[in-house]
Structure formats: C-alpha cells, structure tokens
Write a protein that holds these residues in place. Sequence first.
Motif, PDB file in Angstrom:
ATOM      1  N   PRO A  17       0.725  -1.122  -0.080  1.00  0.00           N
ATOM      2  CA  PRO A  17       0.166   0.050  -0.069  1.00  0.00           C
ATOM      3  C   PRO A  17       0.825   1.191  -0.043  1.00  0.00           C
ATOM      4  CG  PRO A  17      -0.992  -1.685   1.493  1.00  0.00           C
ATOM      5  CD  PRO A  17       0.272  -2.137   0.920  1.00  0.00           C
ATOM      6  N   ARG A  18       1.899   1.280   0.558  1.00  0.00           N
ATOM      7  CA  ARG A  18       2.883   2.437   0.711  1.00  0.00           C
ATOM      8  C   ARG A  18       3.275   2.777  -0.799  1.00  0.00           C
ATOM      9  NH1 ARG A  18       8.886   3.296   3.563  1.00  0.00           N
ATOM     10  NH2 ARG A  18       9.230   5.009   2.159  1.00  0.00           N
ATOM     11  N   TYR A  19       3.458   1.958  -1.616  1.00  0.00           N
ATOM     12  CA  TYR A  19       4.321   2.263  -2.678  1.00  0.00           C
ATOM     13  C   TYR A  19       3.414   2.091  -3.946  1.00  0.00           C
ATOM     14  CZ  TYR A  19       8.513   1.361   0.180  1.00  0.00           C
ATOM     15  OH  TYR A  19       9.515   1.397   1.090  1.00  0.00           O
ATOM     16  N   MET A  20       2.346   1.526  -3.917  1.00  0.00           N
ATOM     17  CA  MET A  20       1.266   1.309  -5.150  1.00  0.00           C
ATOM     18  C   MET A  20       0.527   2.689  -5.242  1.00  0.00           C
ATOM     19  SD  MET A  20       2.958  -0.875  -6.585  1.00  0.00           S
ATOM     20  CE  MET A  20       1.901  -1.088  -8.224  1.00  0.00           C
ATOM     21  N   HIS A  21       0.488   3.241  -6.177  1.00  0.00           N
ATOM     22  CA  HIS A  21      -0.201   4.686  -6.398  1.00  0.00           C
ATOM     23  C   HIS A  21      -1.606   4.292  -6.477  1.00  0.00           C
ATOM     24  CE1 HIS A  21      -0.609   8.767  -6.788  1.00  0.00           C
ATOM     25  NE2 HIS A  21      -0.851   8.737  -7.985  1.00  0.00           N
ATOM     26  N   LEU A  22      -2.308   3.264  -6.886  1.00  0.00           N
ATOM     27  CA  LEU A  22      -3.721   3.101  -7.137  1.00  0.00           C
ATOM     28  C   LEU A  22      -4.253   2.732  -6.031  1.00  0.00           C
ATOM     29  CD1 LEU A  22      -5.895   2.948  -9.208  1.00  0.00           C
ATOM     30  CD2 LEU A  22      -5.271   0.429  -9.439  1.00  0.00           C
ATOM     31  N   LEU A  23      -5.588   3.409  -5.891  1.00  0.00           N
ATOM     32  CA  LEU A  23      -6.555   3.365  -4.835  1.00  0.00           C
ATOM     33  C   LEU A  23      -7.942   3.167  -5.708  1.00  0.00           C
ATOM     34  CD1 LEU A  23      -7.761   2.327  -2.153  1.00  0.00           C
ATOM     35  CD2 LEU A  23      -8.159   4.936  -1.861  1.00  0.00           C
ATOM     36  N   GLU A  24      -8.656   2.045  -5.883  1.00  0.00           N
ATOM     37  CA  GLU A  24      -9.656   1.630  -6.723  1.00  0.00           C
ATOM     38  C   GLU A  24     -10.747   1.934  -5.517  1.00  0.00           C
ATOM     39  OE1 GLU A  24      -9.257  -1.090 -10.229  1.00  0.00           O
ATOM     40  OE2 GLU A  24      -9.106  -1.989  -8.404  1.00  0.00           O
ATOM     41  N   VAL A  25     -11.623   2.952  -5.917  1.00  0.00           N
ATOM     42  CA  VAL A  25     -12.854   3.338  -5.116  1.00  0.00           C
ATOM     43  C   VAL A  25     -14.030   2.744  -5.958  1.00  0.00           C
ATOM     44  CG1 VAL A  25     -14.136   5.384  -4.079  1.00  0.00           C
ATOM     45  CG2 VAL A  25     -11.792   5.263  -3.850  1.00  0.00           C
ATOM     46  N   ILE A  26     -14.901   2.120  -4.988  1.00  0.00           N
ATOM     47  CA  ILE A  26     -15.787   1.294  -5.552  1.00  0.00           C
ATOM     48  C   ILE A  26     -17.237   1.735  -4.702  1.00  0.00           C
ATOM     49  CG2 ILE A  26     -17.069  -0.849  -6.382  1.00  0.00           C
ATOM     50  CD1 ILE A  26     -13.332  -0.877  -5.121  1.00  0.00           C
ATOM     51  N   PRO A  27     -17.858   2.945  -5.178  1.00  0.00           N
ATOM     52  CA  PRO A  27     -19.318   3.121  -4.670  1.00  0.00           C
ATOM     53  C   PRO A  27     -20.365   2.075  -5.005  1.00  0.00           C
ATOM     54  CG  PRO A  27     -18.681   4.783  -6.328  1.00  0.00           C
ATOM     55  CD  PRO A  27     -17.535   3.768  -6.291  1.00  0.00           C
ATOM     56  N   THR A  28     -21.339   2.182  -4.056  1.00  0.00           N
ATOM     57  CA  THR A  28     -22.616   1.467  -4.701  1.00  0.00           C
ATOM     58  C   THR A  28     -23.512   2.581  -5.053  1.00  0.00           C
ATOM     59  OG1 THR A  28     -23.664   1.405  -2.591  1.00  0.00           O
ATOM     60  CG2 THR A  28     -22.126  -0.302  -2.827  1.00  0.00           C
ATOM     61  N   ALA A  29     -24.645   1.901  -5.527  1.00  0.00           N
ATOM     62  CA  ALA A  29     -25.734   3.102  -5.870  1.00  0.00           C
ATOM     63  C   ALA A  29     -26.348   3.699  -4.715  1.00  0.00           C
ATOM     64  CB  ALA A  29     -26.916   2.229  -6.472  1.00  0.00           C
ATOM     65  N   GLU A  30     -26.179   3.068  -3.424  1.00  0.00           N
ATOM     66  CA  GLU A  30     -26.495   3.634  -2.409  1.00  0.00           C
ATOM     67  C   GLU A  30     -25.661   4.733  -1.464  1.00  0.00           C
ATOM     68  OE1 GLU A  30     -29.276   0.769   0.034  1.00  0.00           O
ATOM     69  OE2 GLU A  30     -28.018  -0.305  -1.389  1.00  0.00           O
ATOM     70  N   THR A  31     -24.256   4.762  -1.903  1.00  0.00           N
ATOM     71  CA  THR A  31     -23.250   5.423  -1.174  1.00  0.00           C
ATOM     72  C   THR A  31     -23.748   7.098  -1.280  1.00  0.00           C
ATOM     73  OG1 THR A  31     -21.610   3.670  -1.660  1.00  0.00           O
ATOM     74  CG2 THR A  31     -20.763   5.678  -0.951  1.00  0.00           C
ATOM     75  N   ASP A  32     -23.628   7.594  -0.130  1.00  0.00           N
ATOM     76  CA  ASP A  32     -23.736   8.786  -0.100  1.00  0.00           C
ATOM     77  C   ASP A  32     -22.792   9.782  -1.058  1.00  0.00           C
ATOM     78  OD1 ASP A  32     -23.929  11.661   0.659  1.00  0.00           O
ATOM     79  OD2 ASP A  32     -24.315  11.222   2.727  1.00  0.00           O
ATOM     80  N   PRO A  33     -23.058  10.582  -1.909  1.00  0.00           N
ATOM     81  CA  PRO A  33     -21.871  11.300  -2.450  1.00  0.00           C
ATOM     82  C   PRO A  33     -20.814  11.889  -1.674  1.00  0.00           C
ATOM     83  CG  PRO A  33     -24.079  11.736  -3.546  1.00  0.00           C
ATOM     84  CD  PRO A  33     -24.357  10.741  -2.237  1.00  0.00           C
ATOM     85  N   ALA A  34     -21.294  12.260  -0.444  1.00  0.00           N
ATOM     86  CA  ALA A  34     -20.468  13.186   0.489  1.00  0.00           C
ATOM     87  C   ALA A  34     -19.497  12.161   0.881  1.00  0.00           C
ATOM     88  CB  ALA A  34     -21.322  13.660   1.583  1.00  0.00           C
ATOM     89  N   VAL A  35     -19.829  10.966   1.132  1.00  0.00           N
ATOM     90  CA  VAL A  35     -18.754   9.976   1.778  1.00  0.00           C
ATOM     91  C   VAL A  35     -17.758   9.726   0.648  1.00  0.00           C
ATOM     92  CG1 VAL A  35     -18.625   7.391   2.324  1.00  0.00           C
ATOM     93  CG2 VAL A  35     -20.565   8.807   3.151  1.00  0.00           C
TER      94      VAL A  35
END
Length: 770
Positions: free
Chosen positions: A152-170
């Motif tokens: 995690p320290r060295y790999m630049h990528l973070l995939e963020v996977i929201p669902t249809a219910e995830t609050d946009p503010a989150v």
Amino acid sequence: MRVTTVGVVGAGAMGSGIAALAASAGCRVVLLDVPGDADPASPNRSAPARNGLQRAIKSKPASFMESAAAGRVRTGNTEDHLAWLAECDWICEAIIERPEPKQQLFARIEPLLKPTAIVSSNTSGIPMAVLLTGRSERFRRRFLGTHFFNPPRYMHLLEVIPTAETDPAVIGAVRAFAERILGKGIVMAKDVPGFVANRLGVYGMVATMRGMEQHGLTIDEVDGLTGSLVGRARSATFRTGDLSGLDVLAHVTQGIGAATGEDFALPAWVHEELVGKGKLGDKTGGGFYSKTKVGTLTFDWKTRQYVPQQRLEGGEIGQAIRLPIAQRLPAIKTLPGAQGAFIRQHVVDVAHYTLTLAPTLAYDLVAIDRAMEWGYGWEAGPFQVMDALGLDWLRAQFIAAGKDIPALLDHAQGAFYRDGEYLTFSGTYEPIPGIPGRVSLAGLARSGRVLEDTGLSRLIDLGDGVACFEFRSKMNSLGQGVLEGLEKALRKVETLGFNGLVIGNEDPRAFSVGADLSLVSFAVAAGAWDDIDASIKAFQDSVMSTRRAPFPVVVAPAGMTLGGGAEFTLHADAVQAHAETYMGLVEVGVGLLPGGGGTKEMLMRFTSELQQYEDTDLFAAVRRAFKLIAFATTSTSAFEARAFGYLRDRDRISMNRDHQIADAKQRVLDLAPGYLPPAERTVRAIGREGIGNLNYALWAAKEAGQASAHDVRVGRAVAYVLCGGDGPARDVTEQDLLDLEREQFLMLLGTRETQERIAYTLKTGKPLRN
C-alpha cells in the motif's frame, strides 16, 4: 468530513500495510485482528495484530515511512477491543477474502459506529452488493469499496467502488482523504468482480501463461517480452507474480473466475509444483524465480526444475527496448519466430478483452489506463498501447484471429486519444479529465509555457508569477550544461519580475543523482586539474546562487536525491519534498566528499542549532554531520530525511506526487511578499581537537576491519572540513568552508583509489571498497 483516526480490521500483509501508510501520514490507527488465544486473560490474546504490526515494522521494503510512526498504531483483537472502532472516522476491513466473514464483521461493528464514520472493504474482487447483505440503510450510505494495491505504501492506485446507495459526500470525503493525506491516485471503479486493474491484470497474466505454453517459450523469454518492451513494469509477468505472492494469485484467479464464469484457471504446474509445495514467491524465498548463492534460478515449466536464469536482452528485442515507447511498441509487429508470434498474439488478445469489457469496468477509458499504470506499473495503459500499435492493425489482427470487432473500436476515429481528448463510451470525444490538484509540467510545455529550453534543462511558467526549473539530463545528473541553464533561469526569473522559482521535475525515478561522474573521470584522465578546480567552484557558486537569489527558491525533490541533488535541496529557502524522497550525501561511496556545499551546510545547520545555547559541546554537531556524510546515510522517505536533518522542521512534505509541484508553487507564493535573501552565516569551528576525536574513531574502525585505509583517508578529509581545518577553534564563514571542501575534494580526486572507485562505479553502477 475530516478523517484523523483510522481503524483497520485484519493485520495481514494488506491490513498492516494500510495501517502503516495511514500512521506514516500522521493518522492515529487502531489495528485489530482475531484473538490469538481463547483465554481472555492470555497475554497472547492480541498477538495476531501485534505480530502484523511487527511484520510491517520489519518489512523490506519498509511499510512505514519512519519508525516513529509505528507508535501511532494501537493493536487489539476483535473480541475484546472492537469498541475501539467507535472512535474511528474511517474503518477499513481487510480480512479473509470470503463474503461470509466480512458480512459477520459488518453486522458486529454497525451498532458501534459514530454517525459520521465511513466503512469500506479492501476486497480485491468481491462485489460490494454481496457484502451489504443484511445491513441498514444508514450503513449502506456510509459504505463503499477501497481497494488498495500491495504494498500500500508504494502502489499509487486506490480503486474506489461506490454502490448506488453510497452517499456522494462519503465518496468525496474518501477521495479527498486518500488523495491528499494518503497520496493515492483514485480510479472510480464499477461494482463488478475484480473491478478494473485486477480484472484486466489477472486476465493478462493467465493469458500470458497459456500463450507461453502454446508457443513453447520459457519464463525468462516471456518476462523479457511482456515487460518494458510493451510498456509494462520491468517486473513483467512472472516477477510480478513472485512479488504479489503465488498464493494470492491463485486465490484471486479462482475468485474472479467463480464470480464471472470466465476461465481464469492457472496451469496445473503452478498449483502442483509451486503453490502446492509452498513456493509462493519472494515471501517464501522462491516461486517462478529463486535467488541462490550461485545466482538467480528460473523455474522450467517443462522439466519442473529450476535452471540458471537466461535474461532476454539481445538482438532485435534489446534494440527495441531502448527506443521511446511510441517506436518500441510497433517494433513487435515484425519480431521473428515464436517470440514474435507469442507477443503479437498476447497484445491482440489483451486488447480485445479490454475493448470488450471496458464499459462494464469503469466510467471512462482514461480510468482504465490510469488503473493499469498506477496499479500494475505500466508505462502506458492499454488504450495508449492500442493507439501506438494502430487501430487498423488491431482490426486486421482481430479478423485474422476470428474475433469479433468490439463496438468501442468501431466508435474510434483513428485513435482513442487525440488532441487532448479521449473517446467516451458513447462514441464522442471529450477533454481528458485532469488529476485533481496536479500541475503537469509536460502539459504546460505543450501549451507553450516554456520560457527557456537548453535541451538539458527547461524553465516553465507555472502561472501566478512562479516558474519551475527542470533538470532534463540523464537521471537528472548535474553537468555544466544544467548549471548554465540554472544560471539563465535565475536571471530570467529576476528580469521578468516573477515571485520566485521552483526547482523540480516529474521524473518517476530521480530528482537528481548528482554530478556527472563520467565528466569528472574524463577530466582526471586528461589531467585538467585547473579545469576541475574551476568546475567545482562553479558548482558551489551555482548551489549558493539559489540561496542568494533576490526571490524565494523552493526545491521539490522526489525519488533519488543524491549527492549534488541533495546539496541543491539543502540550500533552498524551503523544500516541498515528496514523501518518497531518498536523500543522501553519498560521495564517500566513490572516495570523495560533498564538494558542492553539502559538508558546509550540514555543519552550519547542526552547529547553528546548538550554539544558541550556553555551555554546549559543539562537537555533537560535528559528530552528527560526520556520521551522515561518512556513512553516506540515505533516507528511505522524506520523513526520515527530516529525522536525519536533511530536511528542516519548516520544510513540508507532499504525500501525493501529483500535488507536489502545485504545493511547491504555493510555498513560493507564501514566501514572496517582503522576501529578503538570508544573510551569510558564521559558525564556530572546533579545529584540531575535533579532528583528533574523529581520527581516533576512524583508526578504531580500521583496526576493527570496518574501514580500509582509503576509507580512513576519505573520513579524515571530511573531518578536516567539518572542524574548519587543523588549527585552533575559530569562527568560519560559509565561504571558508566551501574553500576547504574544494581543497579536500581535489586532494581525494587525485588519489589512485578514488579514481579506481569512480571508474568501477561508472562501469558497474556499484561502489568499490579498496
């Protein structure tokens, strides 16, 4: 919505790595794992989490950016300490890759969460919808996937996977925290098995193994063909497998295959001869490759034995690898024999799979390219590769292989990228989305913002009256041409009335590796000692000119910042370092001392800190500087560079390389109003008494077999400068110390042993002990 306290559940390689990254960034961290003992009174109750933390502390490469950060992690177990999660702003689950245990954990932690808490899963492929079974609406709105890549320290990528219910503010809060605080590059992925990078990357690995068997190639041949040649990481296919772990690869392929119904099965020999026998890659000492005392061995899948490694480096492939990527990729079209047939089939197969699945994996093709670049270390993403190969060629290859023509290829009008735009999944072209917070030097150059270009350096207008000076030589080494470019840049910034200057670049490897040793070696061979003396003086003057400029100069180092690169950094008004800055005064490795102001600066910095107090032993400052220089101490992060004293408390650190130039520019603007250059400094040098103490330490090291006679000679030269010469204690100016540096540098350069060390390093890239 601010995240300051992070909870991580699961202290395996990923969980402990995420905890180490968050702690390194300054967060307080709770790290939990299952109980290690059924007895509630047992001292081993929280051993799994403690052991995970210890593995992260001892890991190579290091999981923590500085050892002190481990003190921000509190370890416990999920039976006795689950309530600790109630104080956390973000809780990241990183336990076993099975839905049921994850669902059970979420059911237990839901009642504990404060209203603003965010919960995520670090699953590498399980759909979020599966994990949310049984959860309340409130939990669902605060939940999403956050898929880190290992380590995690060295790999630049973070995939963020929201669902249809995830609050946009989150979503916004997680993105802002991950980009700014954790330094990640964010790709928004759709909630499908494997998400983006693993779905394509793992498919490519499986297809590679099958193609290797079909064409009868070796692992060495395939890694030579599927690495730099086609714009991918140097670790290529099988070396990447060893780095990630063959057990992880087997688990992920099985999981994605089961979830998608596609055939992701690894060849039988991988399971039988490697995974089944515990040969899991680097973590077990051997996998596809095995390092031994006699050298690296490669697994032969035909004989199922290890054989001496045979790198694929010569011929047409070796020539192609040295070409720019736009020329390198088309070269595979004409590679002969089984190797050529294999790599053509492979890139065509991967291109077809990517084109077919792209709209189901991500929201645009730019995200797919970035996912493969940031998560798998590709130099160019799959759509950039397709553009370089030519879409007409790909179409012909698909037809010849009996494949259908994907709709996305039909939509493309000659290329997926053109004139700053990309092809959308709906068939239109739109501007390429920028990376939030990033100032692109290459982009500014393309838009006509270059103020000066010497070939070896470039001055770029960043806007708001700030310019950026780039080194552009090989590995950003510092020869006469670069120094002349800096002199021109300083004059131009002053003439234009700019607010100030940033010195930085976008090179992924190095800010600067220091002076060009080949030029030094050539001058010594020619006996041009007067020219060498003048060159050293010119280098010192160039470094000092950044301090004496009538405007603020901010240096933005990243990656290797060695020798002269470190000396430029040390003399900046302020430093905006990337977290991954590996900084050191390493000249003793070639039998020299820092001659561009580095020796002077370490003495003055450390002595100035002490001499403001009465009855202080100034030898402590000399000893501290001597240890850094004599042992060529190099930081493993910017945080460690600060602990060593290479960076000051007022210097700042950007966790995200994409933000660094913008951060440095803002630092210039902060310093510019009412700016005056710093006054020349004077410090107390302790003279022969200090030299005597250091010489005794050097003698003891030689007697103990820890230093050669020439090591002692180099050490004495360093001591001579740091003590202000062999005389009584006296006040010395910066110029006094610079003169001593130059004198001792020339003395060492005149020795046969130093010349041998330089020649050996130029030939092998390694230091010589003689």
